[in-house]
Each structure stands twice: as C-alpha cells, then as structure tokens.
Design an enzyme around this catalytic site. Structure first.
Site, PDB file in Angstrom:
ATOM      1  CE  LYS A 163      -0.458   7.947   0.278  1.00 61.77           C
ATOM      2  NZ  LYS A 163      -0.533   7.367   1.544  1.00 61.77           N
ATOM      3  CE  LYS A 168       2.704  -2.587   5.870  1.00 65.22           C
ATOM      4  NZ  LYS A 168       2.612  -1.908   4.470  1.00 65.22           N
ATOM      5  N   PRO A 224       0.772  -1.318   0.052  1.00 70.66           N
ATOM      6  CG  PRO A 224       0.117  -0.902   2.201  1.00 70.66           C
ATOM      7  CD  PRO A 224       0.729  -1.989   1.325  1.00 70.66           C
ATOM      8  CG  PHE A 261      -3.297   7.328   7.161  1.00 70.92           C
ATOM      9  CD1 PHE A 261      -2.344   6.843   6.552  1.00 70.92           C
ATOM     10  CD2 PHE A 261      -4.020   7.018   8.421  1.00 70.92           C
ATOM     11  CE1 PHE A 261      -2.040   5.413   7.428  1.00 70.92           C
ATOM     12  CE2 PHE A 261      -3.767   5.742   8.999  1.00 70.92           C
ATOM     13  CZ  PHE A 261      -2.714   5.056   8.347  1.00 70.92           C
ATOM     14  CG  ASN A 318       3.812   0.683   8.019  1.00 74.60           C
ATOM     15  OD1 ASN A 318       4.297   1.394   7.135  1.00 74.60           O
ATOM     16  ND2 ASN A 318       2.503   0.657   8.242  1.00 74.60           N
ATOM     17  CG  ASN A 378       4.091   9.098   8.600  1.00 77.54           C
ATOM     18  OD1 ASN A 378       5.302   9.515   9.200  1.00 77.54           O
ATOM     19  ND2 ASN A 378       4.278   8.422   7.525  1.00 77.54           N
ATOM     20  CB  THR A 379      -1.812   8.777  12.172  1.00 80.95           C
ATOM     21  OG1 THR A 379      -2.027   8.835  10.709  1.00 80.95           O
ATOM     22  CG2 THR A 379      -3.128   9.239  13.068  1.00 80.95           C
ATOM     23  CG  PHE A 432       2.214   2.546  -6.278  1.00 78.58           C
ATOM     24  CD1 PHE A 432       3.182   3.175  -6.705  1.00 78.58           C
ATOM     25  CD2 PHE A 432       1.134   2.164  -7.338  1.00 78.58           C
ATOM     26  CE1 PHE A 432       3.606   3.429  -8.119  1.00 78.58           C
ATOM     27  CE2 PHE A 432       1.474   2.655  -8.561  1.00 78.58           C
ATOM     28  CZ  PHE A 432       2.695   2.958  -9.053  1.00 78.58           C
ATOM     29  CB  SER A 436       0.991   4.685   9.448  1.00 74.55           C
ATOM     30  OG  SER A 436       1.548   6.023   9.223  1.00 74.55           O
ATOM     31  CG  ASN A 473       5.576   8.004   4.119  1.00 76.75           C
ATOM     32  OD1 ASN A 473       4.727   8.386   4.560  1.00 76.75           O
ATOM     33  ND2 ASN A 473       6.059   6.727   4.089  1.00 76.75           N
ATOM     34  NE  ARG A 474       7.564  16.163   7.141  1.00 79.86           N
ATOM     35  CZ  ARG A 474       8.794  16.379   6.832  1.00 79.86           C
ATOM     36  NH1 ARG A 474       9.708  15.410   7.323  1.00 79.86           N
ATOM     37  NH2 ARG A 474       9.247  17.456   6.506  1.00 79.86           N
TER      38      ARG A 474
END
Length: 346
Positions: free
Chosen positions: A63, A209, A59, A112, A238, A171-172, A61, A169, A108-109
């Site tokens: 989204k 995940k 995931p 979502f 991840n 980034n949240t 790529f 993730s 990456n950040r």
C-alpha cells in the site's frame, strides 16, 4: 515448498493484518525470495510498458510503496503500489481483513488505509529499475473526490511507471458511484485535462480499475469514456460485493471478496470488456488467478497481462514462480512462441 512458503503458512496462526505487516517488515529487511531469470516467452508489452513477464502484483499488498523492490526480485514482472490517497488515513476499524481458508478467499474492508501521498512519493522517488505502478484513490471525507485523483496524478507524475485510477473499491462509501456514466466522464475528463497540462516527458500509461459487479450498459459506457479520454487500458477487476456460496464462518463479513470465488465472475467481466472494447484499449486481468492455467485462460481471453495477490495468502511467495513456469509450459504446448501471440487467441 520453500522456507518462504513455509513461513507464509505459519503466519496463518496470527491475525491476518498483523501477519501482513510482519511480511512487509521482513521483505523490507531483505528476507524475501529471489525469483531467478525470466523465461523469454513471457516477456511482453502492454500499453507501452515493456514487461519482463506478464505476471504482476496487484495493489493492496504494498500500500505504501515500501517493498516494490523485493517483490520485483521475487519474480513479478511489475508491481502496483497503493491505493494511495492525498492525505494519510487510518481506514476502517479493525478487524477488517479476514482469511476464508475453506474457500481460499479473502474479505477486506480496509478503507484505503495508507500513509498518504508525500510518504508514498518519497519512497517511489528512490526506486531503481523495474515497472512500478501507482494506484491512486480519494480520501473518505474529501469534499471533491475527483480533485483527489487529480492531486494524486500530479504529485506522482514522473515517479511511477504507470497509474491506475481506483474507483471500484467497495470499502469507501459512494466511491463506486464514480463508475456511472456522468460521474466517470467528469472524472476522466478532469484527469485528462490535468495530464495534458503536465510535462510530456513524464507521460506514462493510465489505467482504470473496475468492479466485477457492473450492470448491463455500464461496461460499454466505461469503455467509451476510457477511449474518449485517451486512457491506456482497463484492469478487470477489483473485489466483489456479491457472495457466492461460501464455507467459511467469515462469509457474512462486509467488504470486498477476492480469491478463488471471484475467478468466474472476473473472467466473465473480462469477456464483456473485451467484446465492448474490440481491441481499442489494453486489458489487464485480475481476480481469482492462482495458477498458470488461470493466467493462460485470461491471456487467451484478451488480457495482455495478469495481476494476483490473494492467492499468495494461501500459496506463499513462491506462487509467482510456479505460475510463470506453468504459463510458459501452456504457451509452448499450444505452439505459441511468444505471449503476445496468445493474447485474445480464443
């Protein structure tokens, strides 16, 4: 090197997020590569999913479920779309995606960023043959994040070939806290309750995940929660918040690190989950996979399939075909007649 691979490298001249968006538009316009017929030795079954080959697209790529068809035609055995959240959200401020060319890595950040469940569901409803998974997450400002996962599962029930619950993730803010024992048991319990109330005709595998940065005891607790709630498997792993020695000037950027520097950590985490699960749940490997040898190592270490994404940034879309050719050669070299025979052979 194919024209598609040359084009992929030319995109390195522009901002990585703009390059990604350009790639999605080109694929949607029918400009993607064709992967050809799969070698039968790579066909396999994972948690009831019948895969023409074991190499999947991770995931991030696709989204918004815009190009799963072209990516299946490019040669992937399965494609995982998302992460999708119930409501559309813009994600974190740009710049939020960085190529670490010297390290063959990506940070990456994104946060979502996606078009939301309704747009995602409409596109997924039009899909044809092939295994297409839905990676579901929670909105950043949700009052009840677990409810967001339940909403995603219910809305996409009957549309996806499988689901992945993304609680890993970085980034949240606070999302990874759902991996702790009490929170995870509540999350998976509520998801299992929702699943059991949905039509049995739509029953498909559900994976969890996980992060590669888990501490002692967390791996075992996650396995027990997955097994107790009847999930089908675990995807390891991840992106990482750790920072090994990196050469790129972007090394200090915040976010999740993927690509070559994640390889060792992700492989070690797969070993820990294999030991803790003892064959009770399926495992899919991700993180730092860039060659057939990398894929073969994870298969022999217990993964039933593998996923990749970051390596394509540097190798181009022809990478999936090369990985499959190399993997098939590894299997035959060591006397295997099917991929399933090699799973967990180490």
């Amino acid at each position: 090197m194919s024209l598609h691979d040359i084009a992929a490298r030319a995109l390195h001249l522009i901002d990585p997020e703009d390059a990604h968006r350009f790639t999605i538009r080109a694929l949607a316009a029918g400009l993607g590569p064709r992967g050809g017929k799969d070698d039968p030795i790579l066909a396999t079954e994972v948690a009831g999913l019948m895969l023409p080959n074991c190499v999947g697209l991770a995931p991030g790529f696709d989204k918004n479920a815009e190009v799963f068809g072209p990516m299946l035609r490019a040669g992937f055995g399965f494609v995982e779309c998302g992460t999708v959240t119930p409501l559309p959200q813009a994600g974190n401020p740009r710049p939020r995606l960085f190529r670490l060319t010297e390290d063959r890595a990506v940070i990456n950040r994104m946060g979502f960023n996606n078009d939301g469940l309704e747009a995602f569901a409409a596109r997924l409803a039009r899909r044809g043959p092939g295994v297409v998974g839905a990676n579901i997450g929670a909105n950043k400002d949700a009052e009840d994040r677990i409810a967001d996962y339940v909403t995603g599962l219910m809305r996409l029930w009957g549309l996806a070939s499988y689901f992945t619950i993304n609680i890993s993730s970085p980034n949240t803010p606070g999302l990874r806290a759902l991996q702790t024992k009490t929170a995870l048991e509540e999350l998976l319990g509520r998801l299992a309750q929702a699943r059991d109330g949905l039509p049995a005709a739509g029953r498909v595998p559900i994976f969890l995940k996980v992060a590669p940065d888990l501490e002692d005891g967390e791996v075992e607790a996650i396995v027990e929660a997955v097994v107790a709630n009847g999930l089908s498997g675990i995807i390891v792993s991840n992106t990482t918040i750790s920072r090994p020695a990196l050469a790129s000037p972007y090394a200090g950027e915040a976010g999740g690190l993927s690509g070559a520097p994640l390889k060792t950590l992700a492989a070690e985490m797969l070993g820990r989950f294999r030991q803790a699960s003892a064959g009770r749940t399926a495992l899919i490997a991700a993180g730092g996979i860039a060659s057939g040898a990398d894929a073969y190592e994870r298969i022999r270490a217990g993964a039933g399939a593998v996923q990749l994404y970051s390596a394509m940034v540097f190798e181009g879309p022809g990478l999936v075909t090369r990985i499959k050719q190399e993997l098939a050669a590894c299997l035959r070299r060591d006397g295997f007649t099917s991929l399933a025979q090699a799973v967990g052979a180490n």
